[in-house]
Design an enzyme around this catalytic site. Sequence first.
Site, PDB file in Angstrom:
ATOM      1  N   LYS A  91     -41.928 193.197  30.616  1.00 46.74           N
ATOM      2  CA  LYS A  91     -42.400 191.787  30.939  1.00 46.74           C
ATOM      3  C   LYS A  91     -43.016 191.310  29.686  1.00 46.74           C
ATOM      4  O   LYS A  91     -43.721 192.149  29.036  1.00 46.74           O
ATOM      5  CB  LYS A  91     -43.543 192.116  32.045  1.00 46.74           C
ATOM      6  CG  LYS A  91     -42.962 192.404  33.454  1.00 46.74           C
ATOM      7  CD  LYS A  91     -41.878 191.441  34.265  1.00 46.74           C
ATOM      8  CE  LYS A  91     -41.678 191.888  35.680  1.00 46.74           C
ATOM      9  NZ  LYS A  91     -40.727 190.994  36.192  1.00 46.74           N
TER      10      LYS A  91
ATOM     11  N   LYS B 206     -29.930 188.866  43.096  1.00 48.94           N
ATOM     12  CA  LYS B 206     -31.186 189.333  43.989  1.00 48.94           C
ATOM     13  C   LYS B 206     -30.659 188.998  45.405  1.00 48.94           C
ATOM     14  O   LYS B 206     -30.741 187.792  45.615  1.00 48.94           O
ATOM     15  CB  LYS B 206     -32.537 189.118  43.897  1.00 48.94           C
ATOM     16  CG  LYS B 206     -33.067 189.859  42.571  1.00 48.94           C
ATOM     17  CD  LYS B 206     -34.672 189.400  42.349  1.00 48.94           C
ATOM     18  CE  LYS B 206     -35.072 190.292  41.096  1.00 48.94           C
ATOM     19  NZ  LYS B 206     -36.615 189.479  40.811  1.00 48.94           N
TER      20      LYS B 206
HETATM   21 MG    MG Z   1     -37.234 188.649  36.820  1.00 50.55          MG
END
Ligand code: MG
Length: 410
Positions: free
Chosen positions: A199, A302
Site C-alpha cells: 500500500k 473482484k
Molecule cells: Mg486495490
Amino acid sequence: MISIGHEIPEPAETSFADRGLKLHGLELVRVGLPLRDPWTTAAGAFRVRDSLLVRVVLEVLGDGEGGEQIEGWGECGALPAPSYSSEYTEEAARVSVDRLVPALAGGGVARACEVIGALSATKGHNMAKTAFEGAFLDAELQAAGRSLASYLASASRARGGQRTRVTAGVAVGLAPSLGELVEQVGGWVAQGYKRVKLKIRPGQDMEVVAAVRERWPDLVLAADANGTYAAIPFDEAVGSLRALEPFGLVCVEQPLADDDLLGHAELARRTELPISLDEALSSLSMLAAALRLGACSVANIKAGRLGGYLEAVKAHDLCNEQGVPVFCGGLVETGVARAANVALAALPNFKLPGDLSASGRFFEMDLTSTMALGPDGAIAVPEGPGLGVSVDTSAIASFATWRLWCPVGG
Ligand code: MG
C-alpha cells in the site's frame, strides 16, 4: 469495437437435473472474526473482520416427499466501514433483509444464474448480491457434483485451460515505520510468498518501494494507492508515480479517484508504469470504458465489486480479448470467499499473481478447511464439488454476532 457480455452457460446437466431444485430457505450470518494483525490502509484500520455470510438451502426434488437438502455458502466482501467502496457490512445486512432475500424468496429462484437478474430491482449493493450468487453457485454445483473452478472455466470464452494451482500473493497494509514494513514483508517472503503488493500514498511511496526492492531484488512487487493521489495536484501525482519507474513494479493500482478514468488515461500516457484499476472497475461497462480510453494495462478483478462471479468471468474474457492481463483482488475475506476467488483465478487470463493468500494470512482461525501455500508459492485450486472446501459451521456459530433464518414458502 469492444463488445461486452455474453451468455453464460448453466452447469452441465447431472443426475439431479431431471428432478430439479427448489429454494428451501436462506440464512444471513454476521460474524466478527479477529484478525491476526490490524488491517491498515489510508482509509483507516480494523482489528475484527465484521463479515456477512449467506447460507442457501436448496431442496433437490425427488420422486417422493422430502427431497435431499444441500446447503451452499457465500460471502459478502463489504468491509466493516464504507472505506473501500460505499458498501459496508451493516448496510449489506440491512439491504439483504429488506430487499434481496424477499426478491429471491418471492421470485422462485433456485439457480445461480438467475440470482443477479432477480435482484436487479435493487440498484448497487454488488457485494451483497455476490454473496447470494456465491451461495447458490456452491449449492447448485454440489448438487451437480461439479467444482466451481470447472464451471467458471466452462463459462469462459477464453481458451487455455484451467489452472490447478494459482500463484499466491499478499497485500501488505501501511505500517507505522519502514523498519516494521520490511519486517512484515520479510515474514511473508520467509513463508514462501513470491509476490507482494504494498500500500502506498503520497509521501509514503518511493522510500517504501525502494526499501523492499533493495532487500528483495527478485520479488514480484506491486503497489496499490487506493486513490490517494487524487488528493494532490495532478502534475505532482505524475511526478511522484514516475519516481517509482526504476523499481520494476508489475503495476501501480488505482492511483487516482474511483471514477477518474480520464485522469488514469492521461497518467498512463505520461508514465512507463503499468497502471492497474481496482475501485474504478465497478461494472463491465466501466471496464470497457477504461480499456477503450487506455486507462489501464492491467485489471484487478473482484467478483464482489463487479456484481458476481459470472460477471467476473465476463470481465476476465473482455480483458483477455483486449490483451490485458488480470489478477484477482481480495477484500480481507474468510476461506468462503477465498475458495471462490481461487476458483476464479484458475482462468487462463489471470496471468499475474493476485491477492490470494493461504488460510493463515489474516486469521488465526478461519471458517473453512485450510488452503495451504505450497513450496511453489501457490495454492491448489479446490477440486471438490461447489467451493470444494468444507465450511466449518461450528466456527461460524462461535464467531456469529447475528443470524437470521428466512424460510421460503410452506
Ligand atoms: Mg486495490
